[in-house]
Design an enzyme around this catalytic site. Structure first.
Site, PDB file in Angstrom:
ATOM      1  N   GLU A 126      -8.990   6.385   8.626  1.00 26.10           N
ATOM      2  CA  GLU A 126      -8.671   7.739   9.086  1.00 26.10           C
ATOM      3  C   GLU A 126      -7.255   7.703   9.650  1.00 26.10           C
ATOM      4  O   GLU A 126      -6.817   6.664  10.160  1.00 26.10           O
ATOM      5  CB  GLU A 126      -9.674   8.196  10.159  1.00 26.10           C
ATOM      6  N   TYR A 138      -0.977   5.658   1.267  1.00 27.97           N
ATOM      7  CA  TYR A 138      -2.384   5.437   0.897  1.00 27.97           C
ATOM      8  C   TYR A 138      -2.696   6.046  -0.480  1.00 27.97           C
ATOM      9  O   TYR A 138      -3.413   5.449  -1.270  1.00 27.97           O
ATOM     10  CB  TYR A 138      -3.315   6.020   1.965  1.00 27.97           C
TER      11      TYR A 138
HETATM   12  C1  COA Z   1       2.671   3.217   6.075  1.00 29.66           C
HETATM   13  C2  COA Z   1       3.502   1.910   6.019  1.00 29.66           C
HETATM   14  C3  COA Z   1       2.655   0.732   6.494  1.00 29.66           C
HETATM   15  C4  COA Z   1       3.971   1.684   4.565  1.00 29.66           C
HETATM   16  O1  COA Z   1       4.586   0.405   4.492  1.00 29.66           O
HETATM   17  P1  COA Z   1       5.808   0.115   3.483  1.00 29.66           P
HETATM   18  O2  COA Z   1       5.996  -1.357   3.422  1.00 29.66           O
HETATM   19  O3  COA Z   1       6.997   0.926   3.875  1.00 29.66           O
HETATM   20  O4  COA Z   1       5.239   0.684   2.102  1.00 29.66           O
HETATM   21  P2  COA Z   1       5.605   0.190   0.626  1.00 29.66           P
HETATM   22  O5  COA Z   1       7.066  -0.138   0.552  1.00 29.66           O
HETATM   23  O6  COA Z   1       4.655  -0.870   0.211  1.00 29.66           O
HETATM   24  O7  COA Z   1       5.345   1.537  -0.195  1.00 29.66           O
HETATM   25  C5  COA Z   1       4.446   1.605  -1.292  1.00 29.66           C
HETATM   26  C6  COA Z   1       4.446   3.035  -1.790  1.00 29.66           C
HETATM   27  O8  COA Z   1       3.942   3.931  -0.772  1.00 29.66           O
HETATM   28  C7  COA Z   1       4.646   5.195  -0.854  1.00 29.66           C
HETATM   29  N1  COA Z   1       5.490   5.365   0.335  1.00 29.66           N
HETATM   30  C8  COA Z   1       5.735   4.461   1.305  1.00 29.66           C
HETATM   31  N2  COA Z   1       6.560   4.992   2.245  1.00 29.66           N
HETATM   32  C9  COA Z   1       6.820   6.250   1.844  1.00 29.66           C
HETATM   33  C10 COA Z   1       7.620   7.299   2.377  1.00 29.66           C
HETATM   34  N3  COA Z   1       8.322   7.146   3.528  1.00 29.66           N
HETATM   35  N4  COA Z   1       7.674   8.476   1.714  1.00 29.66           N
HETATM   36  C11 COA Z   1       6.997   8.653   0.561  1.00 29.66           C
HETATM   37  N5  COA Z   1       6.224   7.685  -0.017  1.00 29.66           N
HETATM   38  C12 COA Z   1       6.146   6.505   0.632  1.00 29.66           C
HETATM   39  C13 COA Z   1       5.536   5.089  -2.088  1.00 29.66           C
HETATM   40  O9  COA Z   1       4.784   5.513  -3.221  1.00 29.66           O
HETATM   41  C14 COA Z   1       5.791   3.584  -2.151  1.00 29.66           C
HETATM   42  O10 COA Z   1       6.160   3.121  -3.448  1.00 29.66           O
HETATM   43  P3  COA Z   1       7.723   3.236  -3.910  1.00 29.66           P
HETATM   44  O11 COA Z   1       8.552   2.698  -2.779  1.00 29.66           O
HETATM   45  O12 COA Z   1       7.761   2.390  -5.151  1.00 29.66           O
HETATM   46  O13 COA Z   1       7.968   4.690  -4.158  1.00 29.66           O
HETATM   47  C15 COA Z   1       4.778   2.066   6.894  1.00 29.66           C
HETATM   48  O14 COA Z   1       5.459   3.272   6.538  1.00 29.66           O
HETATM   49  C16 COA Z   1       4.515   2.067   8.376  1.00 29.66           C
HETATM   50  O15 COA Z   1       4.439   1.003   9.007  1.00 29.66           O
HETATM   51  N6  COA Z   1       4.405   3.277   8.996  1.00 29.66           N
HETATM   52  C17 COA Z   1       4.218   3.362  10.461  1.00 29.66           C
HETATM   53  C18 COA Z   1       2.822   2.929  10.897  1.00 29.66           C
HETATM   54  C19 COA Z   1       1.752   3.799  10.262  1.00 29.66           C
HETATM   55  O16 COA Z   1       1.879   5.009  10.123  1.00 29.66           O
HETATM   56  N7  COA Z   1       0.656   3.145   9.858  1.00 29.66           N
HETATM   57  C20 COA Z   1      -0.464   3.853   9.240  1.00 29.66           C
HETATM   58  C21 COA Z   1      -1.375   4.438  10.236  1.00 29.66           C
HETATM   59  S1  COA Z   1      -2.299   3.148  11.031  1.00 29.66           S
END
Ligand code: COA
Length: 172
Positions: A126, A138
């Site tokens: 969630e 996600y």
């Molecule tokens: C959510 C989170 C863990 C994603 O980690 P990340 O290492 O940046 O993600 P990835 O590089 O593996 O991204 C994989 C795909 O997700 C999507 N994505 C990731 N970040 C995105 C963004 N800012 N905007 C749009 N799509 C996004 C894209 O489809 C991406 O693929 P692409 O780069 O080839 O387009 C990171 O943004 C984060 O730590 N956020 C803050 C904490 C949080 O919100 N955690 C979740 C709630 S507990």
């Protein structure tokens, strides 16, 4: 004579089990990201305890340059579900595939060594409806939205979006 600096070594990103030695870096990453859950250290120690119930999987992403922790996740196993409780990647390392590597490693962890499902049929989570980045992440990983909990979060009050991911065995 001018001395040349050692070239910085580049290692592949490594995903491994979280250990107690990682906790300072893990908690620093969580503290730096307003959207990440901010757990007390005791909650991480519980997550790392192999005999605690429910059992949890805790992973970290290391590297590629400094060989330090750049991301982590924690999931608890509530068969037939695993709940992804927390995933975060440090701001400077986001959008480089670390989040996806962590999630793929979680999926592999819930499959046994033959690539067959070991009892976990789906991964659920969630999140705050306003967390557009995590929603996009996600969805891109294969999660589908399967519900809303109205006004679930406080400070600020906000809906929770419920999502699920079907764990498919590598082999039929
Ligand atoms: C959510 C989170 C863990 C994603 O980690 P990340 O290492 O940046 O993600 P990835 O590089 O593996 O991204 C994989 C795909 O997700 C999507 N994505 C990731 N970040 C995105 C963004 N800012 N905007 C749009 N799509 C996004 C894209 O489809 C991406 O693929 P692409 O780069 O080839 O387009 C990171 O943004 C984060 O730590 N956020 C803050 C904490 C949080 O919100 N955690 C979740 C709630 S507990």
């Amino acid at each position: 004579m001018k001395s040349l600096a050692e070239p910085e070594q580049i290692h592949p990103v490594q995903i491994r089990q979280m250990t107690a030695a990682d906790l300072a870096q893990v908690m620093a990453i969580a503290a730096s990201l307003p959207e990440a859950p901010h757990w007390p250290e005791s909650a991480y120690h519980t997550a790392l305890n192999p005999v605690a119930t429910p059992r949890r999987i805790a992973l970290v992403a290391i590297g590629p340059q400094k060989q330090d922790v750049q991301g982590f996740l924690v999931a608890r196993l509530l068969l037939p579900q695993a709940e992804l409780e927390s995933i975060a990647v440090s701001a400077g390392s986001q959008r480089r595939g670390l989040g996806r590597l962590l999630f793929d490693a979680l999926v592999n962890e819930v499959l046994d060594s033959d690539g067959l499902n070991s009892g976990i049929l789906e991964i659920v989570l969630e999140l705050r409806a306003s967390n557009r980045t995590a929603l996009a992440f996600y969805h891109s990983a294969g999660f589908a939205q399967n519900g809303i909990r109205r006004a679930y979060y406080a400070d600020p009050v906000e809906d929770a979006v419920l999502m699920r991911f079907s764990v498919r065995p590598h082999r039929p």
